[in-house]
Design an enzyme around this catalytic site. Structure first.
Site, PDB file in Angstrom:
ATOM      1  N   CYS A 116       0.816  -1.219   0.000  1.00  0.00           N
ATOM      2  CA  CYS A 116       0.000   0.000   0.000  1.00  0.00           C
ATOM      3  C   CYS A 116       0.848   1.266   0.000  1.00  0.00           C
ATOM      4  O   CYS A 116       0.502   2.259  -0.649  1.00  0.00           O
ATOM      5  CB  CYS A 116      -0.948  -0.002   1.188  1.00  0.00           C
ATOM      6  SG  CYS A 116      -0.138  -0.260   2.788  1.00  0.00           S
ATOM      7  N   HIS A 156      -1.664   7.267   3.425  1.00  0.00           N
ATOM      8  CA  HIS A 156      -0.215   7.166   3.557  1.00  0.00           C
ATOM      9  C   HIS A 156       0.412   8.357   2.839  1.00  0.00           C
ATOM     10  O   HIS A 156       0.143   8.599   1.648  1.00  0.00           O
ATOM     11  CB  HIS A 156       0.309   5.876   2.934  1.00  0.00           C
ATOM     12  CG  HIS A 156      -0.023   4.633   3.713  1.00  0.00           C
ATOM     13  ND1 HIS A 156      -0.570   4.645   4.973  1.00  0.00           N
ATOM     14  CD2 HIS A 156       0.144   3.318   3.390  1.00  0.00           C
ATOM     15  CE1 HIS A 156      -0.729   3.409   5.393  1.00  0.00           C
ATOM     16  NE2 HIS A 156      -0.298   2.584   4.451  1.00  0.00           N
TER      17      HIS A 156
END
Length: 353
Positions: A149, A243
């Protein structure tokens, strides 16, 4: 078209829940099977996740009453109860039943004949599936995976600049707690805290882009030996979704800032050309404001499937530096896997039996 039937392994975990939320009312796919660990097997899905459903919308009605099948849960507790070899065996066992498997797990990411794909970046790696099927002895079944990810927040931006030959990259990622399958209720220790270590993340951040940069040769994917050298630090921060990455990069052929922005603005791939249901119209966007991208403002850009860049400027030690942001459970996990499945369907790899 008649909808394809979909099963979700690890359906009670954070990413499994995200898959279920994203596939509600999907034009191509219908969730008909959900599976989890033996302790949840036999329960209705709504009962199994009671009190721990973490998505913004309610459990889809079509899934709430599905009875969970008994399978070793891959996503949420695999690291505790199963080795990577056991996960590989489970995924290949499903493939050998002539079921295409699109996995979010890391076990098969370095299997040479398993494509690890960001659909806009390296869809040609799906070509290796034909060699994998020969190894497995299948006609329809195969395993395809998506990468970690965290790399979604910077790898697409670097990939769009390949012609300028990125050579050296220093990246720090600031990763949301949902990446660990948690929210703040589950993990109160993360409130007003950071943890400067996430097991295995730095190796993934440094190595997985090189497989994406690689090419299919002799029936396997060979990672790019001439790809950028990447060093990273990965930090857990008190954010639920998103993120963020700070990136420093040197190029073999240094571009101008205007050239970089032009490449980012115009970058697209097969998902955009084919108009796939989950594809963002603008995959990479650049934000001019000094204080963007921000998690609270920008993480849901293009329904969580686009990535946002900002603060591009020249650096005193490197050619350029910039900041990136991606949604870790959508583009970085379930949404990225759904987009892979859509592209595999559009290219004829996933079909009805």
């Amino acid at each position: 078209m008649e909808k394809l039937r979909v099963g979700i392994l690890g359906a009670t975990g954070m990413v499994g829940q995200r898959f279920i939320a994203l596939l509600e009312n999907h034009p191509w796919y219908e969730v008909v099977v959900v599976a989890a660990s033996p302790r949840s097997a036999g329960k209705k899905y709504s009962e199994a996740v009671e009190g721990r459903w973490k998505m913004e919308n309610p459990i889809p009605a079509g899934v709430a009453d599905l009875v969970l099948k008994n399978v070793n849960e891959v996503e949420e507790i695999a690291s505790e109860v199963m080795s990577k070899d056991e996960i590989k065996a489970i995924e290949e066992a499903y493939a050998k039943t002539e079921t295409p498997v699109v996995s979010n797990n890391s076990a098969h990411r370095w299997t040479p004949d398993v494509p690890m794909v960001v659909p806009e970046l390296n869809p040609e790696h799906f070509e290796v599936i034909e060699y994998q099927k020969k190894r497995l002895g299948t006609k329809r079944g195969f395993v395809a995976v998506k990468p970690n990810c965290s790399i979604q927040s910077y790898a697409p931006a670097l990939f769009a600049l390949k012609e300028f030959e990125p050579k050296e990259v220093v990246v720090s990622t600031y990763q949301a707690i949902s990446g660990a399958g948690k929210n703040f209720k589950d993990w109160p220790e993360m409130v007003e805290n950071i943890i400067p270590y996430i097991g295995g993340e730095e190796e993934k951040s440094e190595q997985e882009p090189l497989k994406i940069w690689g090419k299919v040769e002799d029936g396997v994917i060979k990672k790019a030996e001439d790809g950028p050298k990447i060093t990273s630090q990965c930090i857990r921060v008190p954010v639920l979704y998103g993120h963020t990455a700070t990136v420093f990069v040197n190029f073999g052929k240094k571009p101008t800032k205007e050239q970089i922005l032009e490449k980012w603005a115009n970058f697209s791939g097969e998902p955009q050309a084919l108009g796939l249901p989950s594809a963002p119209k603008q995959f990479i966007r650049y934000m001019e404001e000094d204080n963007r991208p921000q998690v609270q403002e920008d993480v849901n850009y293009e329904n969580g499937m686009g990535v946002s860049m900002g603060r591009l400027r020249e650096d005193s030690l490197f050619d350029y530096k910039f900041v990136g942001l991606s949604h870790n459970t959508i583009r970085g996990a379930a949404g990225g896997a759904v987009l892979c499945a859509e592209l595999l369907t559009a290219k004829g790899y996933i079909t009805k039996k």
